[in-house]
Write a protein that holds these residues in place. Sequence first.
Motif, short mmCIF file in Angstrom:
data_model
loop_
_atom_site.label_atom_id
_atom_site.label_comp_id
_atom_site.label_asym_id
_atom_site.label_seq_id
_atom_site.Cartn_x
_atom_site.Cartn_y
_atom_site.Cartn_z
N ARG A 243 0.97 -1.16 0.18
CA ARG A 243 0.03 -0.18 -0.14
C ARG A 243 0.86 1.34 0.00
NH1 ARG A 243 -2.45 -3.22 4.16
NH2 ARG A 243 -1.72 -1.89 5.69
N VAL A 244 1.76 1.44 -1.07
CA VAL A 244 2.64 2.58 -1.14
C VAL A 244 1.97 3.81 -1.04
CG1 VAL A 244 4.45 3.43 -2.64
CG2 VAL A 244 4.26 1.08 -2.35
N ASP A 245 0.83 3.75 -1.83
CA ASP A 245 0.15 5.29 -1.90
C ASP A 245 -0.28 5.77 -0.41
OD1 ASP A 245 -1.59 2.97 -1.60
OD2 ASP A 245 -3.09 4.03 -2.83
N ASP A 246 -0.59 4.68 0.39
CA ASP A 246 -1.01 5.13 1.87
C ASP A 246 0.22 5.62 2.60
OD1 ASP A 246 -3.59 4.27 1.28
OD2 ASP A 246 -3.23 2.01 2.28
N LEU A 247 1.35 4.90 2.44
CA LEU A 247 2.54 5.46 2.83
C LEU A 247 2.99 6.76 2.63
CD1 LEU A 247 4.89 2.15 3.02
CD2 LEU A 247 3.85 3.29 4.85
N LEU A 248 2.72 7.03 1.13
CA LEU A 248 3.43 8.34 0.45
C LEU A 248 2.44 9.51 0.74
CD1 LEU A 248 4.36 7.33 -3.06
CD2 LEU A 248 5.84 7.80 -0.82
N ALA A 249 1.04 9.14 1.35
CA ALA A 249 0.40 10.21 1.77
C ALA A 249 0.75 10.86 2.91
CB ALA A 249 -1.23 9.64 1.97
N ALA A 250 1.55 10.10 3.86
CA ALA A 250 2.07 10.82 5.04
C ALA A 250 3.37 11.41 4.99
CB ALA A 250 2.12 9.77 6.23
N VAL A 251 4.03 11.27 3.79
CA VAL A 251 5.29 11.85 3.45
C VAL A 251 5.49 13.41 2.95
CG1 VAL A 251 7.22 11.21 2.21
CG2 VAL A 251 6.39 9.55 3.00
N PRO A 252 6.04 14.00 3.63
CA PRO A 252 6.07 15.50 2.96
C PRO A 252 6.47 15.76 1.63
CG PRO A 252 6.88 15.38 5.23
CD PRO A 252 6.97 13.94 4.64
N ALA A 253 5.84 16.62 0.97
CA ALA A 253 6.29 17.04 -0.35
C ALA A 253 7.91 17.36 -0.24
CB ALA A 253 5.32 18.20 -0.84
N GLY A 254 8.52 16.92 -1.24
CA GLY A 254 9.81 17.26 -1.49
C GLY A 254 10.81 16.41 -0.71
N PHE A 255 10.30 15.37 0.16
CA PHE A 255 11.15 14.37 1.10
C PHE A 255 12.09 13.62 -0.19
CE2 PHE A 255 11.81 10.14 2.29
CZ PHE A 255 12.26 10.41 3.52
N THR A 256 13.35 13.78 0.38
CA THR A 256 14.23 13.07 -0.31
C THR A 256 15.21 12.03 0.30
OG1 THR A 256 16.09 13.45 -1.86
CG2 THR A 256 16.02 14.87 -0.04
N ALA A 257 15.47 11.04 -0.07
CA ALA A 257 16.68 10.14 0.53
C ALA A 257 17.91 10.01 -0.69
CB ALA A 257 16.00 8.81 0.65
N ASP A 258 18.08 10.88 -1.60
CA ASP A 258 18.77 10.85 -2.56
C ASP A 258 20.35 11.08 -1.83
OD1 ASP A 258 20.58 10.88 -4.50
OD2 ASP A 258 19.64 12.73 -5.55
N PRO A 259 21.19 9.73 -1.76
CA PRO A 259 22.57 10.20 -1.21
C PRO A 259 23.37 11.27 -1.83
CG PRO A 259 22.16 7.77 -1.94
CD PRO A 259 20.98 8.56 -2.42
N ALA A 260 23.03 11.67 -2.93
CA ALA A 260 23.89 12.88 -3.50
C ALA A 260 23.45 14.11 -2.93
CB ALA A 260 23.72 12.99 -4.84
N ALA A 261 22.12 14.36 -2.02
CA ALA A 261 21.78 15.49 -1.39
C ALA A 261 22.69 15.94 -0.31
CB ALA A 261 20.42 15.39 -1.04
N ASP A 262 22.77 17.01 0.28
CA ASP A 262 23.35 17.78 1.23
C ASP A 262 23.03 16.98 2.63
OD1 ASP A 262 24.94 20.12 2.44
OD2 ASP A 262 23.04 19.98 3.66
N PRO A 263 23.94 16.63 3.22
CA PRO A 263 23.60 15.70 4.49
C PRO A 263 22.59 16.53 5.36
CG PRO A 263 25.86 15.67 4.09
CD PRO A 263 25.35 16.67 3.34
N ALA A 264 22.81 17.77 5.60
CA ALA A 264 21.73 18.52 6.55
C ALA A 264 20.31 18.18 5.83
CB ALA A 264 22.19 20.07 6.57
N THR A 265 20.40 18.54 4.49
CA THR A 265 19.06 18.27 4.01
C THR A 265 18.29 16.94 3.91
OG1 THR A 265 19.62 20.00 2.21
CG2 THR A 265 17.82 18.54 1.67
N LEU A 266 19.34 15.79 3.96
CA LEU A 266 18.82 14.56 4.12
C LEU A 266 18.48 14.47 5.70
CD1 LEU A 266 21.52 12.39 2.30
CD2 LEU A 266 19.28 12.60 1.78
N ALA A 267 19.35 14.95 6.69
CA ALA A 267 18.74 14.60 8.05
C ALA A 267 17.49 15.34 8.02
CB ALA A 267 19.84 15.33 8.83
N ALA A 268 17.25 16.63 7.92
CA ALA A 268 16.01 17.40 7.88
C ALA A 268 14.87 16.56 7.34
CB ALA A 268 16.15 18.52 7.38
N ALA A 269 15.00 16.07 6.20
CA ALA A 269 13.93 15.32 5.48
C ALA A 269 13.53 13.97 6.48
CB ALA A 269 14.48 14.87 3.99
N LEU A 270 14.61 13.22 6.71
CA LEU A 270 14.32 11.95 7.58
C LEU A 270 13.56 12.21 8.99
CD1 LEU A 270 17.58 10.01 6.79
CD2 LEU A 270 15.47 9.54 6.08
#
Length: 356
Positions: A243-270
């Motif tokens: 039920r991925v759609d149910d999970l994604l409904a609770a994930v904020p827009a712009g959430f990223t887990a891209d390892p290339a992103a800035d560490p501070a951005t990743l931590a804030a997203a998680l």
Amino acid sequence: MEDRLGEIRGGGPPRRHNARTIAAVTGNPGCTRRAVLDSAGADKPALAERLGFPARFGQSRFAITRGNAFEAQVKADGGVELLRLVAERLGVPVPAGATWIDLGGDDDRPERSRVALTVGGDGPALFDHPLLGLEVAGRRVHLEPDLVAARLGGRFHVVEIKSFPVIDGQADPAKVAAAAIQSAVYVLALRELLAAEGHDPELVSHEVVLICPRDFANRPVASLLDVRRQLLVLRRQLARMARVDDLLAAVPAGFTADPAADPATLAAALHEVPARYAPECLAACELAYFCRHEARDRTEALGRQVREALGGVVEVADVLALADGVRAPDPEQAEAAALLRAAARLRAEARAGNPA
């Protein structure tokens, strides 16, 4: 949905699951963070490295080599000794004319495995290197059990070969538990294969044959593992991931887990996607050290039993304040506060030399 999942993991190809990763998913079914990342196929090891909390678990090269050597020893001579061990443990005679079928190789293994396991003759057989499939978060995952014993006692049995020892009839409980949930993944995949071909899935036994070295030698010994409980947990968690759609409904827009992103951005997203950390995560999840750091000074860092006993009390500072009676509990914390005050009183009496 696929576009959103691609954005979450960074646009690269999704990480492939195997029996170990699927088994690890079931270890903490209440963790939304892990469910989202696994559904997206995110590269959690690279993510943990980028955040500065690299995973510290996994098999050593020595353990892998030892395991491969033990498996080769057990399967030697066409699996004659292995067949005897399995039949003896199942309490059935060694069948005459048993066949050994090696389904390894690179040419169309899923189809060859399907035919061998569902269209084969009536003679007993050991199937080596079969390739099974399972749906995980909407994607087909290929799984390779060590062995499948077919038509011994009228049923299929998954056979798992592990290199950890059984000493005086006892093995490491944590390793046995890990083997049980990993074997349940194979049992479920084999049952789904039989069901898809019009066969009774219950032809696959819930009892798995575990082969390990006995005592301090390399002589193999067979044990039976009942994986019914693990199958229930596995089905529940896989249904949740589906039920991925149910999970994604609770994930904020712009959430990223891209390892290339800035560490501070990743931590804030998680931080915006709730985790359910427990000390057991350290042995199964690549992000466990990040989540442990995040849970510092919270009751969840002390383990599931403590967290559940103190339901509603999140911060350790609040636990101490409630125990000392310096803070009035909220209505949902009343039971936990009474427990804490009683514990504090007993501790004070014990320290004062009055165990009554």
